[in-house]
Design a protein around this motif. Structure first.
Motif, PDB file in Angstrom:
ATOM      1  N   ASP A 284       0.523  -1.223  -0.196  1.00  0.00           N
ATOM      2  CA  ASP A 284       0.016  -0.092   0.168  1.00  0.00           C
ATOM      3  C   ASP A 284       0.895   1.376   0.288  1.00  0.00           C
ATOM      4  N   PHE A 285       2.337   1.322   0.784  1.00  0.00           N
ATOM      5  CA  PHE A 285       3.110   1.761   0.279  1.00  0.00           C
ATOM      6  C   PHE A 285       4.295   1.956   0.289  1.00  0.00           C
ATOM      7  N   PRO A 286       4.403   1.421  -1.571  1.00  0.00           N
ATOM      8  CA  PRO A 286       5.799   0.499  -1.849  1.00  0.00           C
ATOM      9  C   PRO A 286       7.129   0.944  -1.811  1.00  0.00           C
ATOM     10  N   LEU A 287       6.808   2.471  -1.456  1.00  0.00           N
ATOM     11  CA  LEU A 287       8.506   3.132  -0.991  1.00  0.00           C
ATOM     12  C   LEU A 287       8.400   3.225   0.012  1.00  0.00           C
ATOM     13  N   ALA A 288       7.947   3.252   0.927  1.00  0.00           N
ATOM     14  CA  ALA A 288       7.916   2.546   2.471  1.00  0.00           C
ATOM     15  C   ALA A 288       8.490   1.152   2.747  1.00  0.00           C
ATOM     16  N   ASP A 289       8.775   0.251   1.657  1.00  0.00           N
ATOM     17  CA  ASP A 289       8.345  -1.057   1.896  1.00  0.00           C
ATOM     18  C   ASP A 289      10.283  -1.454   1.861  1.00  0.00           C
ATOM     19  N   GLY A 311       3.923  -6.311  -8.004  1.00  0.00           N
ATOM     20  CA  GLY A 311       3.100  -6.151  -6.476  1.00  0.00           C
ATOM     21  C   GLY A 311       3.370  -4.732  -5.916  1.00  0.00           C
ATOM     22  N   GLY A 312       2.185  -3.830  -6.120  1.00  0.00           N
ATOM     23  CA  GLY A 312       2.324  -1.974  -5.257  1.00  0.00           C
ATOM     24  C   GLY A 312       3.191  -1.261  -6.438  1.00  0.00           C
ATOM     25  N   ILE A 313       3.074  -1.649  -8.309  1.00  0.00           N
ATOM     26  CA  ILE A 313       3.975  -0.829  -8.702  1.00  0.00           C
ATOM     27  C   ILE A 313       2.755   0.340  -9.450  1.00  0.00           C
ATOM     28  N   ARG A 314       2.529   1.712  -8.745  1.00  0.00           N
ATOM     29  CA  ARG A 314       1.483   2.003  -8.924  1.00  0.00           C
ATOM     30  C   ARG A 314       1.841   3.003  -8.852  1.00  0.00           C
ATOM     31  N   ALA A 315       0.280   4.489  -8.827  1.00  0.00           N
ATOM     32  CA  ALA A 315       1.005   6.315  -7.609  1.00  0.00           C
ATOM     33  C   ALA A 315       0.167   5.564  -6.157  1.00  0.00           C
ATOM     34  N   PHE A 316       0.213   6.345  -5.547  1.00  0.00           N
ATOM     35  CA  PHE A 316       0.246   6.313  -3.867  1.00  0.00           C
ATOM     36  C   PHE A 316       0.726   7.468  -3.522  1.00  0.00           C
ATOM     37  N   THR A 317      -0.357   8.007  -2.937  1.00  0.00           N
ATOM     38  CA  THR A 317       0.068   9.199  -1.853  1.00  0.00           C
ATOM     39  C   THR A 317       0.199   8.452  -0.401  1.00  0.00           C
ATOM     40  N   ASP A 318       1.173   8.704   0.309  1.00  0.00           N
ATOM     41  CA  ASP A 318       1.520   8.582   1.404  1.00  0.00           C
ATOM     42  C   ASP A 318       1.025   8.709   2.845  1.00  0.00           C
ATOM     43  N   GLN A 320       1.375  11.202   4.891  1.00  0.00           N
ATOM     44  CA  GLN A 320       2.222  12.847   5.231  1.00  0.00           C
ATOM     45  C   GLN A 320       1.228  13.437   3.892  1.00  0.00           C
ATOM     46  N   GLY A 321       0.369  12.592   3.158  1.00  0.00           N
ATOM     47  CA  GLY A 321      -0.030  13.395   2.041  1.00  0.00           C
ATOM     48  C   GLY A 321       0.647  13.229   0.181  1.00  0.00           C
ATOM     49  N   ARG A 322       2.563  13.132   0.588  1.00  0.00           N
ATOM     50  CA  ARG A 322       3.258  13.246  -0.747  1.00  0.00           C
ATOM     51  C   ARG A 322       2.685  11.798  -1.762  1.00  0.00           C
ATOM     52  N   ALA A 323       2.536  13.083  -2.800  1.00  0.00           N
ATOM     53  CA  ALA A 323       2.490  12.048  -3.680  1.00  0.00           C
ATOM     54  C   ALA A 323       3.625  11.668  -4.571  1.00  0.00           C
ATOM     55  N   TYR A 324       3.305  10.124  -5.188  1.00  0.00           N
ATOM     56  CA  TYR A 324       5.067   9.514  -5.969  1.00  0.00           C
ATOM     57  C   TYR A 324       3.723   9.062  -7.028  1.00  0.00           C
ATOM     58  N   SER A 325       4.046   9.156  -8.180  1.00  0.00           N
ATOM     59  CA  SER A 325       3.459   8.904  -9.496  1.00  0.00           C
ATOM     60  C   SER A 325       4.403   6.912  -9.354  1.00  0.00           C
TER      61      SER A 325
END
Length: 529
Positions: A284-289, A311-318, A320-325
């Protein structure tokens, strides 16, 4: 001083690890002037020709790189590092290459062959070079949609060729400047030996031979080991396996081993690729993985064949509200050791929008973004379909097949419904239209699962695989249902797919990878030894 020209294109971690495994240290190129200080320069890369040249210009690397090459100083280009030596490429019309080798890079003609050319092939060494000292005909790993054709204009550069439909240049060299289309850092022991010849004292390397080989090279079918990775109830990352996607047994998550150690075992046993499917809550938060990213980093230190992560390769917002493509996420996974990115549920949602728009590509999807920067070959679409039985083709708008396994009510036809959320939710999209749409959007490979066959050991769903593989011109990986060596031979013979993937039978040592390859060779099916 061995210097690496890392301009941000794809997975160079594996190359760094390969160089270090061979006992050498690397200096990073950080400024344009560092290029001319290098004693040996490695220029790796995957992705699109235009994106590579744009980055080189933006970093100010083009002119010093041209000066380095003109001085005939030791240079090894890999993949895009070979293609940029030419004047231009049909992949990016109007974008000039470095212009050292005359001619343009062209796209493979599809015909009966899938494009990209993705997998293990031979090279035909055509003249003496220390790079190919003692080369014994081992297969090397290629992944590309565009190639340099041999011609009279580039004859003095031609070192080795490979056949895929027609011959292309798989290695070039003139003086101290050399480049290869394959990836030595992903080509197992054979690739590491070639890399060592460039890094070491080339004057001590023995010559290769024979120099002129007229036999055709042979493209191999790939055997891929898949590792479903998730956190168990104690919070440890484990490799698991589901039956119809249920990974629990007696209330506990099945624990079939640790991901890094298991991946290394498969590499040593001869797997042609390793695929990690991330089914942890972290997705759900791939860059925190960090655990999954660490799995990739550690695996790339030990495993020198291609690594795919899904698994989880998609845009998301963490939180803290920061958006990642999706591209931001893919960047991090590539930098951590992945060679290819697998997209699953997000691809279904993308195709739903694509179909609703009448097939308009707006450039915003994860598939388009990643393919534009890293090339089509970097994007794998993982499809999880299940059978929906109907009494006749007229009963649905979807493409149907006449099935030899009738439905519960005796129905003689079925279509293959795409699912999301681990197979828990079906969508009004079938596997054939999904595969076609994703190819149009820029995907380079299809990983075709089957919910109906998963964990059954009853064999691959040949009707599903045939329907999808005949609908697209990109490679297809058959997955789900393998239970014995005969099933692998059957799927290659019946459908012509380029690769077959298995998980549980490998994890439990029920069917060793080498047993699969030995049986395929007995059946006349080419594999990598």
């Amino acid at each position: 001083m061995i210097s690496l020209l890392d301009y941000g294109a794809g997975n160079v971690r594996s190359l760094r690890n390969a160089v270090q495994a061979l006992g050498f240290s690397l200096t990073e190129i950080e400024r344009p002037e560092d290029i001319l200080k290098a004693e040996r320069l490695i220029f790796p890369g995957v992705g699109a020709f235009g994106a590579a040249m744009e980055r080189l210009h933006r970093l100010g690397y083009v002119e010093p790189l041209k000066e380095y090459l003109a001085a005939d100083r030791p240079f090894l280009g890999i993949c895009i590092g070979l293609q940029t030596l030419f004047e231009g490429s049909d992949e990016s019309p109007g974008v000039a290459g470095l212009g050292l080798i005359p001619g343009r890079i062209g796209r493979f003609e599809t015909g009966a062959l899938s494009v990209p050319h993705m997998g293990w092939n031979d090279v035909r060494v055509e003249r003496e070079s220390p790079l190919f000292a003692d080369y014994a005909g081992e297969k090397l790993y290629f992944v590309h949609s565009y190639r340099a054709a041999p011609s009279a204009e580039n004859a003095d550069w031609r070192l080795a060729t490979t056949d895929y439909g027609q011959p292309f240049l798989s290695a070039v060299q003139r003086g101290n400047v050399a480049a290869v289309q394959f990836h030595p850092e992903k080509s197992g022991a054979a690739g590491l030996r070639l890399l060592h010849r460039f890094l070491g004292d080339a004057q001590e390397a023995r010559s290769c031979g024979p120099f002129i080989q007229t036999a055709s090279t042979r493209f191999a079918k790939r055997i891929i080991a898949c590792l479903d990775v998730r956190a168990n109830d104690a919070g440890d990352l484990v490799v698991t396996k589901g039956d119809q996607y249920d990974v629990r047994e007696a209330g506990e998550v099945r624990n079939l081993g640790k991901p890094v150690e298991l991946a290394q075992r498969y590499f040593e046993e001869g797997a042609d690729e390793i695929t990690f499917l991330n089914i942890t809550a972290f997705r759900d938060f791939p860059l925190a993985d960090q655990p999954m990213l660490e799995v990739l980093r550690r695996t790339s230190e030990r495993v020198f064949v291609p690594l795919t992560i899904g698994g989880g390769i998609r845009a998301f917002t963490d939180g803290q509200g920061r958006a990642y493509s999706a591209l931001d996420v893919a960047d991090e996974y590539f930098r951590s050791g992945a060679d290819k990115i697998s997209i699953g549920s997000d691809a279904v949602e993308t195709v739903e929008r694509y179909l609703a728009s009448g097939g308009v590509k707006d450039g915003t999807s994860a598939i388009e973004q990643i393919a534009r920067v890293y090339g089509n070959q970097a994007v794998v679409i993982s499809i999880d379909p299940r059978r929906v039985y109907v009494s006749s083709p007229d009963a649905t708008r979807h493409q149907t097949v006449a099935t030899i396994t009738p439905g519960p009510g005796g129905e003689g036809y079925c279509w293959f419904q795409c699912t999301v959320k681990g197979g828990r939710e079906g969508r009004d999209v079938d596997a054939v239209e999904l595969a076609r749409a994703c190819e149009d959007l820029g995907a380079g490979e299809i990983l075709l699962n089957s919910i109906d066959r998963d964990g059954t050991g009853a064999g691959f769903d040949l009707e599903l695989i045939r329907a999808v593989s005949e609908a697209v011109s990109i490679p297809v990986i058959a997955s789900s249902g393998a239970g014995c060596v005969e099933h692998f031979a059957e799927v290659f013979a019946a459908t012509g797919v380029e690769a077959a993937l298995a998980a549980g039978i490998f994890h439990r040592r029920e069917v060793p990878i080498q047993a699969v390859k030995s049986y395929l060779r007995e059946q006349g099916i080419e594999t990598r030894l």
